[in-house]
Enzyme design. Structure first.
Site, PDB file in Angstrom:
ATOM      1  N   HIS A 114       0.797  -1.214   0.000  1.00  0.00           N
ATOM      2  CA  HIS A 114       0.000   0.000   0.000  1.00  0.00           C
ATOM      3  C   HIS A 114       0.837   1.274   0.000  1.00  0.00           C
ATOM      4  O   HIS A 114       0.604   2.160  -0.803  1.00  0.00           O
ATOM      5  CB  HIS A 114      -1.079   0.054   1.062  1.00  0.00           C
ATOM      6  N   TYR A 130       1.860   5.561  -2.184  1.00  0.00           N
ATOM      7  CA  TYR A 130       2.122   6.930  -1.736  1.00  0.00           C
ATOM      8  C   TYR A 130       3.512   7.379  -2.154  1.00  0.00           C
ATOM      9  O   TYR A 130       3.745   8.563  -2.366  1.00  0.00           O
ATOM     10  CB  TYR A 130       1.881   7.055  -0.227  1.00  0.00           C
ATOM     11  N   HIS A 150      -9.352   0.843 -10.348  1.00  0.00           N
ATOM     12  CA  HIS A 150      -9.043   1.811  -9.290  1.00  0.00           C
ATOM     13  C   HIS A 150      -7.595   2.257  -9.333  1.00  0.00           C
ATOM     14  O   HIS A 150      -7.287   3.435  -9.362  1.00  0.00           O
ATOM     15  CB  HIS A 150      -9.372   1.201  -7.922  1.00  0.00           C
ATOM     16  N   PHE A 151      -6.658   1.280  -9.348  1.00  0.00           N
ATOM     17  CA  PHE A 151      -5.283   1.755  -9.232  1.00  0.00           C
ATOM     18  C   PHE A 151      -4.735   2.292 -10.552  1.00  0.00           C
ATOM     19  O   PHE A 151      -3.823   3.117 -10.533  1.00  0.00           O
ATOM     20  CB  PHE A 151      -4.358   0.737  -8.549  1.00  0.00           C
ATOM     21  N   HIS A 152      -5.348   1.891 -11.668  1.00  0.00           N
ATOM     22  CA  HIS A 152      -4.932   2.544 -12.910  1.00  0.00           C
ATOM     23  C   HIS A 152      -5.412   3.996 -12.942  1.00  0.00           C
ATOM     24  O   HIS A 152      -4.709   4.876 -13.445  1.00  0.00           O
ATOM     25  CB  HIS A 152      -5.442   1.783 -14.134  1.00  0.00           C
ATOM     26  N   ARG A 209     -10.082 -10.372 -11.939  1.00  0.00           N
ATOM     27  CA  ARG A 209      -8.975  -9.719 -12.647  1.00  0.00           C
ATOM     28  C   ARG A 209      -7.923 -10.736 -13.065  1.00  0.00           C
ATOM     29  O   ARG A 209      -7.947 -11.883 -12.647  1.00  0.00           O
ATOM     30  CB  ARG A 209      -8.352  -8.650 -11.755  1.00  0.00           C
ATOM     31  N   ARG A 210      -7.020 -10.286 -13.918  1.00  0.00           N
ATOM     32  CA  ARG A 210      -5.810 -11.021 -14.263  1.00  0.00           C
ATOM     33  C   ARG A 210      -6.073 -12.403 -14.866  1.00  0.00           C
ATOM     34  O   ARG A 210      -5.483 -13.396 -14.466  1.00  0.00           O
ATOM     35  CB  ARG A 210      -4.922 -11.183 -13.025  1.00  0.00           C
TER      36      ARG A 210
END
Lengths: 541, 191
Positions: free
Chosen positions: A215, A219, A366-368, A429-430
């Site tokens: 995580h 950041y 989300h993370f893309h 996913r994946r």
């Protein structure tokens, strides 16, 4: 004062080159598993490509951007030539050699384990050794940032540390510590199994170690973008930073609370107890605070620019903003994507809502949106802003830059919104292949096809980005003047020690990590009989 | 008062205003986050969507030889109290049973594990979603209100055959399920 331009350019060029290769893999992956393409017959190609895409985009690209930008910040904000130039080059070469070392076995199909490693599956040892070299190279950067700041502080006792450097060093410490989780997993569990010293792995423990990194690494990717929000955007659009102190508080909060929250990645895991899941969920909520503070400060700083340019009334200042300036466009797009991505993040942090979308395409979307969208668009902005100072040549094609940024924004929305949607429909996913003829999967076919279009818009945008930089190489030489960072409305004259140094916050970061991870890790380590045989991928050994 | 002192005075007053607005926003931000955290905690305690309260372990290397996950014990079993327990094993690259049969309107406990690598367990169209980690038992209380079929993919990369690892859940009427259960000790369905 930029004295090590070659060093900084080398980092940025390598970063963007690997990014350019990895985005092609990403677009290919989106295409071949969509209804627009026939079954590729060998699923291993897909996982091979996915491993390369993730490893480059997650470990190599953002790390090089943070390093190159960090050296630039150190030299310009402290107005002091970089101490440890040779070490910096050594770090660069380690990252380069590490990246090549990791990518060779991946390309050969010997390490298709994805960038999240997934033991007890074990790939070729050189894959993991390469990743370790990348991290070790970046740790040299961490040390150099600390050394350069310390030297400046000795020469300038009691002066406020420039905001850009304060944030940059905070980001470097965050990275140094967050990388420890994956390093423990690699050095204690995976590499011994990969080279044959051990033959079993405790997968539950691995997942907790990896969550330590997984995580806060986000950041670390994000901090250069936030530094650009605070220290590039207001200056580039003719405004000022609303509040220097609040900016420091935002970076301090990232340093302290982005670490002890990683177990929200293990909400659905049976090896982690409910109590620590709740604690990590609550801490994850806290990490939204620095972003909310940033949204306020940056919007206020942009408003100052609008009003200085003659904008009046509650909304007139928006029209008065320099919309033809690529940095203005980039920060606007970044904030819109950060808004949607952040809202999705709040859903992920809640155990109850997460249960619906955990490990579905929602997560990939989300993370893309957050990393590829909100963060990477600011990497482009950083490059556009810094380039003339590095090359001594102006980037004059503002229209092309704006087109590039527009396409990146549109591409990201078109790619990730359908991705979120099919995740809500339960699409995992994946996977190398989905049977869209199945009645239960058929409703996802249109959304998946739309997101393929988005992926190719992103590829076009990436190509335009390279065109802008290469055109800049051919522009006439021109002195861009000294590189400056934004000024605060009320520049700090003196600062309390807690806002001018990192010691207290690093101590808190380590302390909170130990309280939030110490006991779960202790329990996992002392529990015996959890290991399973390593499963070697990529053929016979 | 000279011009200079008046301007300094204005300067510090505007700084005070700026700081006050900023403080208000910070308080709002913290309040929003606190509210969300409290909602999550409340939802967890009162709406039964809670993480598994107890960590349960099992020897992953012998689970097929003895204990509750031996092959003859997999599938759906009716408990003396009328609830149903479903035992599932996920392995590269299939679930056993491949088709899970469950009744409507009945409290069901899913117990699942993996003997090899990490797998995912998701029943589409529901919020039933967990991980299968070797060495641990995932234990989930669930209930289905409507008859129907759901896909059940593995959602964690588990090797090159991952994309083929799909199971199915068939929800049938409670009474039909009870009738079937008089004939067999452990129920499952054929895909």
């Amino acid at each position: 004062m930029l004295t090590n331009k070659r060093l900084i350019l080398a980092h940025f060029w390598l970063a963007f080159s690997v990014f350019g290769l990895a985005i092609l893999l990403g677009a290919w992956q989106m295409l071949i598993r969509s209804p627009l393409h026939a079954w590729i017959s060998n699923p291993e190609w897909y996982y091979r490509s996915l491993t390369a895409h993730g490893t480059v985009m997650g470990y190599v690209f953002p790390t090089l951007v943070a390093m190159g930008f960090g050296y630039a910040i150190s030299e310009t904000s402290l107005n002091q030539p970089l101490i440890g130039r040779r070490w910096a080059w050594a770090g660069f070469w380690l990252v380069l050699i590490g990246a090549v070392t990791a990518m060779v076995p991946v390309s050969l199909g010997l390490a298709s384990v994805l960038y999240t490693f997934y033991p007890p599956m074990i790939g070729n040892p050189f894959y993991y050794i390469g990743v370790v070299l990348v991290v070790v190279g970046s740790w040299i950067w961490v040390a150099l940032m600390s050394i350069n700041l310390a030297a400046w502080k000795r020469a300038n006792p009691d002066k406020p540390v420039p905001l850009a450097m304060f944030a940059n060093v905070a980001g470097s410490y965050l990275w140094a510590w967050t990388a420890v989780g994956a390093a423990l997993e690699l050095l204690l569990q995976i590499i011994p199994a990969a080279i044959g010293l051990t033959s079993t792995i405790d997968a539950g423990l691995s997942r907790v170690f990896f969550s330590w990194t997984l995580h806060a690494i986000v950041y670390f990717w994000l901090i250069p973008a936030y530094i650009a929000y605070y220290t590039i955007v207001p200056r580039a659009i003719g405004g000022k930073v609303y509040s220097d102190a609040m900016a420091r508080i935002a970076f301090i909060l990232f340093l302290v609370v982005s670490m002890p929250i990683g177990m929200h990645h293990t909400f659905a895991d049976p090896q982690v107890g409910a109590g620590f899941k709740f604690i990590h969920s609550a801490f994850t909520a806290l990490v939204a605070i620095p972003t909310l503070l940033t949204v306020f400060t940056i919007c206020a700083s942009v408003e100052i620019a609008g009003r200085l340019r003659g904008g009046k009334g509650p909304f007139g200042w928006i029209a008065a903003l320099p919309w033809d300036n690529p940095i203005m466009l980039a920060v606007t797009f970044s904030f819109i994507m950060l808004g949607f991505g952040g809202a999705g993040g709040l859903i992920n942090m809640s155990y109850q809502l997460d249960a619906t979308i955990h490990n579905t395409q929602w997560i990939t979307g989300h993370f893309h949106l957050i990393f590829g969208g909100a963060i990477v668009i600011m990497y482009f902005a950083i490059a556009y802003d810094l380039w003339p100072h590095l090359t001594g040549r102006q980037l004059t094609n503002l229209r092309l830059m704006r087109t590039q940024l527009w396409l990146w924004f549109i591409g990201m929305i078109v790619t990730t919104f359908p991705w979120h949607w099919v995740g809500i429909l339960g699409m995992p996913r994946r996977m190398a292949y989905y049977d869209y003829t199945n009645a239960a999967l058929e409703p996802t076919a249109l959304s998946v096809s739309i997101s393929v279009v988005g992926a190719f818009i992103l590829v076009i945008s990436a190509i335009l980005f390279f065109v802008v930089l290469l055109e800049g190489q051919r522009a006439p030489r021109e002195n861009a003047g000294p590189y400056r960072f934004s000024m605060a409305v009320h520049p700090p004259v003196t600062l309390p020690a807690v806002l001018n140094g990192h010691a207290l916050w690093v101590t808190l970061m380590v302390g909170l990590t130990i309280t939030n991870y110490g006991f779960p890790v202790y329990e996992l380590v002392t529990r015996s009989g959890m290991s399973v045989p390593a499963i070697y991928v990529g053929g016979e050994r | 008062m000279t011009d200079e002192t008046s301007s300094t005075h204005n300067h510090s007053r505007s700084a005070d205003v700026a700081a006050r607005i900023e403080r208000r926003w910070a308080i709002v931000a913290i309040a929003v986050i606190a509210l969300i955290a409290v909602m999550a905690a409340y939802g967890g305690i009162h709406r039964a969507t809670m993480p598994q309260t107890q960590v349960e372990t099992i020897d992953p290397t012998t689970l097929h030889l003895n204990g509750e996950f031996i092959e003859s014990n997999l599938g759906s079993a009716i408990e003396p109290n009328g609830s149903v327990t479903v035992r599932v094993v996920g392995q590269q690259y299939s679930f056993t049973p491949q088709c899970i049969l469950v009744p409507t309107d009945t409290p069901i406990t899913i117990r699942a594990t993996s003997p090899d690598v990490v797998h995912g367990f998701l029943i589409e169209g529901t919020n039933i979603n967990t991980m299968l980690v070797p060495g641990y038992i995932s234990d989930l209380p669930v209930q289905f209100n409507k008859p129907g079929e759901h896909l059940m993919p593995c959602h964690e990369f588990c090797g090159v055959g991952h994309e083929g690892m799909w199971g199915k859940v068939k929800v049938i009427d409670k009474f039909d399920f009870l009738q079937l259960s008089t004939k067999e000790r452990r129920l499952n369905c054929v895909d």
